[in-house]
Design a protein around this motif. Structure first.
Motif, mmCIF file in Angstrom:
data_model
loop_
_atom_site.group_PDB
_atom_site.id
_atom_site.type_symbol
_atom_site.label_atom_id
_atom_site.label_comp_id
_atom_site.label_asym_id
_atom_site.label_seq_id
_atom_site.Cartn_x
_atom_site.Cartn_y
_atom_site.Cartn_z
ATOM 1 N N GLU A 5 3.191 -10.882 5.453
ATOM 2 C CA GLU A 5 4.616 -11.185 5.623
ATOM 3 C C GLU A 5 4.960 -12.631 5.253
ATOM 4 O OE1 GLU A 5 2.831 -12.276 9.647
ATOM 5 O OE2 GLU A 5 2.403 -11.001 7.918
ATOM 6 N N ARG A 6 3.949 -13.465 5.077
ATOM 7 C CA ARG A 6 4.192 -14.873 4.756
ATOM 8 C C ARG A 6 3.856 -15.202 3.297
ATOM 9 N NH1 ARG A 6 1.998 -18.954 9.100
ATOM 10 N NH2 ARG A 6 -0.033 -17.930 8.819
ATOM 11 N N ALA A 7 3.650 -14.167 2.500
ATOM 12 C CA ALA A 7 3.376 -14.383 1.081
ATOM 13 C C ALA A 7 4.640 -14.848 0.371
ATOM 14 C CB ALA A 7 2.859 -13.090 0.444
ATOM 15 N N GLY A 8 4.454 -15.665 -0.645
ATOM 16 C CA GLY A 8 5.605 -16.167 -1.392
ATOM 17 C C GLY A 8 5.887 -15.345 -2.635
ATOM 18 N N ILE A 9 5.375 -14.117 -2.665
ATOM 19 C CA ILE A 9 5.514 -13.256 -3.834
ATOM 20 C C ILE A 9 6.363 -12.045 -3.467
ATOM 21 C CG2 ILE A 9 3.345 -12.112 -3.224
ATOM 22 C CD1 ILE A 9 2.843 -11.536 -6.145
ATOM 23 N N GLU A 10 7.114 -11.531 -4.419
ATOM 24 C CA GLU A 10 7.919 -10.336 -4.179
ATOM 25 C C GLU A 10 7.003 -9.159 -3.828
ATOM 26 O OE1 GLU A 10 11.141 -9.580 -4.181
ATOM 27 O OE2 GLU A 10 11.861 -11.628 -4.564
ATOM 28 N N LEU A 11 7.454 -8.327 -2.858
ATOM 29 C CA LEU A 11 6.622 -7.220 -2.391
ATOM 30 C C LEU A 11 6.266 -6.249 -3.517
ATOM 31 C CD1 LEU A 11 8.062 -6.293 1.130
ATOM 32 C CD2 LEU A 11 5.782 -7.154 0.590
ATOM 33 N N LEU A 12 7.217 -5.977 -4.370
ATOM 34 C CA LEU A 12 6.943 -5.007 -5.430
ATOM 35 C C LEU A 12 5.944 -5.560 -6.443
ATOM 36 C CD1 LEU A 12 10.429 -3.357 -6.026
ATOM 37 C CD2 LEU A 12 8.533 -2.632 -4.561
ATOM 38 N N GLU A 13 5.951 -6.889 -6.646
ATOM 39 C CA GLU A 13 4.946 -7.499 -7.520
ATOM 40 C C GLU A 13 3.580 -7.440 -6.850
ATOM 41 O OE1 GLU A 13 4.119 -11.651 -10.034
ATOM 42 O OE2 GLU A 13 5.844 -11.495 -8.674
ATOM 43 N N LEU A 14 3.568 -7.667 -5.550
ATOM 44 C CA LEU A 14 2.326 -7.578 -4.788
ATOM 45 C C LEU A 14 1.796 -6.143 -4.803
ATOM 46 C CD1 LEU A 14 0.293 -9.006 -2.941
ATOM 47 C CD2 LEU A 14 1.801 -8.496 -1.012
ATOM 48 N N HIS A 15 2.721 -5.166 -4.740
ATOM 49 C CA HIS A 15 2.352 -3.753 -4.804
ATOM 50 C C HIS A 15 1.547 -3.469 -6.076
ATOM 51 C CE1 HIS A 15 2.790 0.525 -5.717
ATOM 52 N NE2 HIS A 15 3.508 0.190 -6.781
ATOM 53 N N GLY A 16 1.988 -4.050 -7.164
ATOM 54 C CA GLY A 16 1.287 -3.830 -8.425
ATOM 55 C C GLY A 16 -0.145 -4.308 -8.371
ATOM 56 N N TYR A 17 -0.371 -5.469 -7.727
ATOM 57 C CA TYR A 17 -1.728 -6.011 -7.665
ATOM 58 C C TYR A 17 -2.618 -5.170 -6.756
ATOM 59 C CZ TYR A 17 -5.540 -9.361 -7.477
ATOM 60 O OH TYR A 17 -6.779 -9.950 -7.583
ATOM 61 N N ILE A 18 -2.090 -4.812 -5.569
ATOM 62 C CA ILE A 18 -2.893 -4.057 -4.605
ATOM 63 C C ILE A 18 -3.164 -2.648 -5.120
ATOM 64 C CG2 ILE A 18 -2.901 -3.074 -2.285
ATOM 65 C CD1 ILE A 18 -1.369 -5.549 -1.366
ATOM 66 N N ASN A 19 -2.157 -2.037 -5.732
ATOM 67 C CA ASN A 19 -2.372 -0.708 -6.295
ATOM 68 C C ASN A 19 -3.430 -0.733 -7.401
ATOM 69 O OD1 ASN A 19 -0.594 0.595 -4.627
ATOM 70 N ND2 ASN A 19 0.457 1.666 -6.293
ATOM 71 N N GLY A 20 -3.495 -1.841 -8.114
ATOM 72 C CA GLY A 20 -4.536 -1.967 -9.130
ATOM 73 C C GLY A 20 -5.916 -1.888 -8.505
ATOM 74 N N LEU A 21 -6.045 -2.497 -7.301
ATOM 75 C CA LEU A 21 -7.334 -2.451 -6.607
ATOM 76 C C LEU A 21 -7.637 -1.059 -6.065
ATOM 77 C CD1 LEU A 21 -7.201 -5.811 -4.585
ATOM 78 C CD2 LEU A 21 -8.657 -5.303 -6.543
ATOM 79 N N THR A 22 -6.634 -0.434 -5.408
ATOM 80 C CA THR A 22 -6.898 0.842 -4.720
ATOM 81 C C THR A 22 -6.949 2.029 -5.672
ATOM 82 O OG1 THR A 22 -4.528 1.103 -4.265
ATOM 83 C CG2 THR A 22 -5.873 0.026 -2.569
ATOM 84 N N GLU A 23 -6.087 2.060 -6.688
ATOM 85 C CA GLU A 23 -6.001 3.231 -7.553
ATOM 86 C C GLU A 23 -6.814 3.069 -8.838
ATOM 87 O OE1 GLU A 23 -1.972 4.368 -8.203
ATOM 88 O OE2 GLU A 23 -1.537 4.628 -6.079
#
Length: 620
Positions: A127-145
């Motif tokens: 919740e304290r990240a300085g990045i947009e959630l949807l941009e962060l979604h792209g990075y995390i989804n890259g790891l999980t999927e």
């Protein structure tokens, strides 16, 4: 008995052993609730079989920032000092030998070096990240999927829900959400296991600390750990007799952690601690109804009844402990020796007398006689102790234990002040605040009596009279500093925060000739004029305060000075100093000083007239 968060442990064991989960797990909880502690404990069993890549997202503003930090963690490169510098150095080496930028290193290649299924990615502070959630979604989804990795997210979901994009993020990224419950017992044991001095005493008082922790309602394990570490350092300054007195230690621990949790939760300003004693003595009963700050003191006092018993350290020592981080062993011993558990060991007879309801008749008579004898020999030189003795004697008279007239006692103490005024400790800086926040943790007895208030006012007046005797010398110093453009010293002398001679509330300008002050103003460099005018203006900002009443006497000085300013002759074209004097200096003196003084004098006159009218009406 069920283990706290066991169901989360069981699920994570299952999750971490899946081949391709293709989703992340969110562990939610407020800041300090124990999320980080839980995941650290939970992943201990995997330390030898998995590469645990834990990254705080706090302040990271892009996928590139996250990727760099992940890679540094993945390859066990120390980034604890300066992440950007570490990444830059590593990137330079990588670029030189491979031609690849660190941020461009493919995750797939990096993962192959570590073994695809041997990694646990943990991202904290979502919740304290300085990045947009949807941009962060792209990075995390890259790891999980894409890369089939296991990802655990730590966050306060309540904060995340404030972002309207969170629901979409959660739908596409998070497969399972758990609310982490606080595990006080496990955390407490872990925290105390690392202690050097206080492990045994804190463990034996765990239930007491848990009770205070629950009462505080703050529920922050980080603050608990900090308090435990601070206490471990503090108790090292305790004499053995204090450490070995179980009742004193238990009660001290109660007070320490209650104050700690209230301060950490921003519910208590430690500078107002002395108000708890004033509330206890009834001093604030009328005032607290009109003041939210004092209502907060009342709330805290009612929340922890034991704060009404004994605080053990003086107000100033508690303030030093929580603002500076330490109190000297000598100060701690002095305070604890005055507690109800050790006061009999002290040679301070007035302290014994303060505890008169706890001592036997022979002890009382001895303490009373010794106190009166020391008064006769002029041996008490601390103003607060003199006020304590007066309060005690007045209360003893009320209880019909001391057979004397109150007026006679007050007159005797007045004479004592007159005789010893120049020898009293700290008399040069004595003010109402210092008398109220006396250096002991004892509240004054009979503090609300007319007699006590009368002597307090008399003592402060005598202190002011003594200081006023030296105002001519101080005024000359002000003129000197102004003429020499030593603006820092000029400011320090008049500043309420920095001045130790209390000139901020004494009529020092009455000891200065207006013409001399004006001549000094002409010597001030233009770059310093704003600072000079600001300090003069600020002197009269809180002019309605009782302690600044005497500066109203400076009105004749400023009226004469503005006449001098008006008569100051200038020629066209104006010099810069002319503008400062004729415009800015004139405005400050006329509008910010003279007008405020006159308004305050008029206000006080109206109040006095209303009081006279009220008295006349009541008599009729």
């Amino acid at each position: 008995m069920a283990i706290v968060n066991q169901h989360i442990n069981d699920f994570l064991d299952y999750y971490l052993n899946l081949n391709e989960p293709q989703y992340a797990v969110l562990l939610s909880g407020k800041w300090g609730s124990g999320k980080t502690f839980f995941i650290n404990q939970m992943t201990v069993e995997y330390q030898n079989t998995k590469n645990i890549v834990k990254v705080s997202l706090f302040g990271l503003k892009s996928k590139e920032d996250i990727h760099k930090k992940v890679l540094l963690k993945l390859f066990n490169i120390d980034d604890t000092h300066d992440v950007s510098m570490t990444a830059k150095l590593v990137g330079q080496v990588l670029k030189k030998f491979t031609g690849i930028n660190l941020s461009d290193m493919p995750m797939g290649w990096a993962l192959k070096q570590e073994g695809n299924q041997n990694i646990i990615f943990i991202f904290d502070d979502l919740e304290r990240a300085g990045i947009e959630l949807l941009e962060l979604h792209g990075y995390i989804n890259g790891l999980t999927e894409t890369h089939k990795q296991k990802v655990i997210l730590l966050a306060d979901e309540g904060k995340l829900k404030e972002d309207e994009k969170y629901l979409l993020f959660k739908e596409k990224t998070i497969g399972k959400t758990f609310q982490v419950e606080q595990d006080f017992e496990t955390a407490f044991k872990t925290f105390t296991d690392e202690l050097k001095n206080a492990k045994e005493v804190l463990n034996s008082n765990q239930s007491i600390i848990k009770s205070v922790f629950d009462t505080a309602g703050y529920q922050n394990l980080r603050s608990l750990r900090q308090g435990i570490l601070d206490f471990d350092r503090l108790i090292n300054s305790f004499e053995d007799k204090f450490k070995n007195h179980s009742e004193l230690i238990t009660e001290f621990i109660q007070v320490f952690f209650a104050l700690l949790f209230e301060i950490k939760s921003s519910s208590l300003d430690i500078q107002l601690l002395h108000r708890i004693i004033e509330l206890k003595t009834g001093k604030l009963q009328e005032e607290e109804e009109r003041n939210n700050v004092l209502n907060e003191i009342k709330r805290i006092s009612e929340k922890y009844n034991f704060l009404f018993e004994e605080l053990f350290l003086s107000n100033q020592n508690w303030i030093d402990l929580f603002t500076k981080g330490s109190v000297s062993a000598t100060e701690i011993s002095l305070d604890l020796n005055r507690s109800r558990y050790f006061f009999r060991e002290q040679k301070e007879e007035w302290v014994m007398l303060w505890h008169y309801m706890l001592i036997e008749e022979d002890e009382f008579q001895t303490a009373l006689n010794q106190t009166l004898l020391k008064l006769k020999k002029n041996e008490y030189l601390e103003p607060t102790v003199i006020m304590h003795i007066l309060g005690i004697l007045l209360e003893l008279i009320d209880k019909k234990i001391y057979n004397h007239e109150k007026d006679q006692v007050v007159n005797d103490i007045k004479k004592y002040v007159d005789i010893n005024i120049r020898e009293l400790k700290g008399i040069d800086t004595l003010n109402d605040y210092e008398l109220d926040g006396n250096y002991t943790y004892y509240g004054y007895r009979s503090e609300e009596s007319d007699e006590f208030k009368l002597l307090k006012e008399y003592l402060l007046k005598q202190a002011d009279n003594l200081r006023n005797e030296g105002l001519s010398e101080k005024g000359s110093l002000l003129i000197q500093y102004l003429s020499e453009n030593n603006i820092q010293e000029f400011t320090n002398m008049l500043s309420a925060e920095k001045n130790k001679e209390l000139l901020y509330r004494l009529p020092v300008f009455n000891a200065i000739r207006s013409q001399n002050f004006f001549d000094a103003l002409l010597q001030v460099e233009n770059k310093n004029m704003r600072d000079v005018l600001d300090i003069l203006k600020n002197r009269y900002q809180s002019i309605s305060a009782y302690e600044k009443e005497s500066v109203l006497e400076e009105l004749p000085f400023w009226k004469l000075l503005i006449e001098i300013v008006n008569s100051y002759e200038v020629e066209l074209p104006y010099k810069i100093k002319d503008v400062w004097i004729k415009k800015h200096c004139y405005d400050v003196i006329a509008k910010e000083i003279i007008k405020k003084i006159e308004n305050e004098i008029e206000r006080k006159s109206k109040i006095k007239q209303l009081e006279v009218t009220a008295i006349e009406q009541s008599n009729n």
